[in-house]
Design an enzyme around this catalytic site. Sequence first.
Site, PDB file in Angstrom:
ATOM      1  N   ALA A  33      21.359  43.653  12.371  1.00 27.61           N
ATOM      2  CA  ALA A  33      20.505  44.790  11.996  1.00 27.61           C
ATOM      3  C   ALA A  33      19.575  44.456  10.827  1.00 27.61           C
ATOM      4  O   ALA A  33      18.522  45.064  10.670  1.00 27.61           O
ATOM      5  CB  ALA A  33      21.382  45.984  11.632  1.00 27.61           C
ATOM      6  N   ALA A  43      31.635  65.145   9.519  1.00 28.77           N
ATOM      7  CA  ALA A  43      31.852  66.598   9.586  1.00 28.77           C
ATOM      8  C   ALA A  43      32.692  66.883  10.819  1.00 28.77           C
ATOM      9  O   ALA A  43      32.327  66.481  11.933  1.00 28.77           O
ATOM     10  CB  ALA A  43      30.510  67.331   9.678  1.00 28.77           C
ATOM     11  N   GLU A 129      21.463  56.004  23.989  1.00 26.81           N
ATOM     12  CA  GLU A 129      22.038  55.033  24.935  1.00 26.81           C
ATOM     13  C   GLU A 129      23.399  55.498  25.461  1.00 26.81           C
ATOM     14  O   GLU A 129      23.723  55.310  26.646  1.00 26.81           O
ATOM     15  CB  GLU A 129      22.186  53.674  24.235  1.00 26.81           C
ATOM     16  N   VAL A 132      24.139  58.007  28.828  1.00 24.56           N
ATOM     17  CA  VAL A 132      24.121  57.662  30.257  1.00 24.56           C
ATOM     18  C   VAL A 132      24.973  56.412  30.491  1.00 24.56           C
ATOM     19  O   VAL A 132      24.699  55.347  29.925  1.00 24.56           O
ATOM     20  CB  VAL A 132      22.681  57.409  30.763  1.00 24.56           C
ATOM     21  N   LYS A 205      22.864  62.932  33.645  1.00 28.27           N
ATOM     22  CA  LYS A 205      22.514  61.518  33.428  1.00 28.27           C
ATOM     23  C   LYS A 205      21.356  61.100  34.346  1.00 28.27           C
ATOM     24  O   LYS A 205      20.427  60.398  33.920  1.00 28.27           O
ATOM     25  CB  LYS A 205      23.748  60.648  33.671  1.00 28.27           C
ATOM     26  N   GLY A 302      35.011  56.305  27.401  1.00 28.84           N
ATOM     27  CA  GLY A 302      36.051  55.672  26.584  1.00 28.84           C
ATOM     28  C   GLY A 302      35.557  55.431  25.174  1.00 28.84           C
ATOM     29  O   GLY A 302      34.352  55.354  24.924  1.00 28.84           O
TER      30      GLY A 302
HETATM   31  N1  HSE Z   1      33.252  62.601  32.005  1.00 24.53           N
HETATM   32  C1  HSE Z   1      32.383  61.492  32.228  1.00 24.53           C
HETATM   33  C2  HSE Z   1      32.925  60.621  33.343  1.00 24.53           C
HETATM   34  C3  HSE Z   1      32.167  60.635  31.012  1.00 24.53           C
HETATM   35  O1  HSE Z   1      33.943  60.945  33.937  1.00 24.53           O
HETATM   36  O2  HSE Z   1      32.305  59.611  33.620  1.00 24.53           O
HETATM   37  C4  HSE Z   1      31.249  61.298  30.024  1.00 24.53           C
HETATM   38  O3  HSE Z   1      30.032  61.616  30.605  1.00 24.53           O
END
Ligand code: HSE
Length: 436
Positions: A33, A43, A129, A132, A205, A302
């Site tokens: 960076a 928060a 980023e 999606v 997405k 994840g």
């Molecule tokens: N719930 C989404 C999925 C992940 O099952 O791919 C977050 O968009």
Amino acid sequence: MKSIKVGLLGIGTVGAGTFNVLKRNQEEISRRAGHGIEIVMVADLDVARAKELVGSHCEVVNDGNLLVSNPDIDIVVELIGGYGIAKDLVLKAIANGKHVVTANKALLATHGDEIFKAAQDKGVMVAYEAAVAGGIPIIKALREGLTANRIEWIAGIINGTTNFILSEMRDKGLDFDTVLKEAQRLGYAEADPTFDIEGVDAAHKATLMSAIAFGIPVQFDKAHVEGITKLEAVDIRYAEQLGYRIKLLGIAKRTPQGIELRVHPTLIPAKRLIANVEGAMNAVLVQGDAVGATLYYGKGAGAEPTASAVIADLVDIARLADAEPAHRVPHLAFQPNAMADTPILPISEVTTSYYLRMHVADKLGVLANVTSILADSTISIDAMLQKEPALGETQTDIIMLTHQTQEKNVEAAIKKIEALPTVIGKVTKIRLEHLS
Ligand code: HSE
């Protein structure tokens, strides 16, 4: 080297992942960076848990307003989700001159134009980023790597929950409800899985990808959205026998008439790489006129895969924070004054191929009646499957795959087929894409 100061709105799974990856890879990240990147404030309503996660490294507050107005903070990372408080805080952060990183696809797919406009007026960046396909750098690929191309279409498996359910239905021959319960038990599906299983998450997405692929505004309200709740195990089996897999695809396609933006279960040839994306994995196939087809595969959700995307945005902003706003990559890949108003087509105007399953009386002339309705509607049959009725049965299933035709043609033909006295119940229609 000035360190970039970050505030985290929400420290759930992705927030904790971001905190941990930033800490673990601190040295590598700052070498890339050109600045240190430091989370200085968090928060979260659950202050005690947040303090447990971050220790004494940064201040924890329970009011996001304190964070977005903190003069020390350069970048606000919004990981709250939804369009309520998240929208309010993102707009306040922008108004206060802060750059924003968000994983919130629902917010951007519905209010993206307003948010990007506010950011542009203020000269700050909004990076997304992580919104999606989680850890897959698909926004970077579409906005930058493929920038020479006229993008023709995108087809993505962009919801891991539904891909896990479809993989299990196919592998184990189970029905949707049984697999959903199992997915919830294993933690692959949320307690309230509506957005995932009804295709809404994938449509958020796909909407974002359509905007950056074609340089059009973000128009979630025009997307056609169908989930997998009505999909029957029998269709997965028949599709398999015909050489296809059924996937929930998010499709954005340029046509001479306009843009197709749709999410629905789709038959795709089993031999395509993307048809073999199993379990909770994501993949996005992009067709550009110069590069041809490119395929991006990885974890779509994840803690650390999503943190990987959030931190990539932090690094991009750290590198470009001092650049003139006009020298940065535009929010939606195209210059704001060069956006197109190409219409998004209603589903009735979409052109694709179809899988049709009908339950019929096994009588003379049934097939002839059905095929003559299709021929009258200028729908050409590509493949057909009919099994002998089971022993003692007088009814059977006929499955037909059609060549490409417009959705409204197929709908009209289905009405006529369902009116035949020898056709029992409704015709099942699933769209089919060759992706070639
Ligand atoms: N719930 C989404 C999925 C992940 O099952 O791919 C977050 O968009």
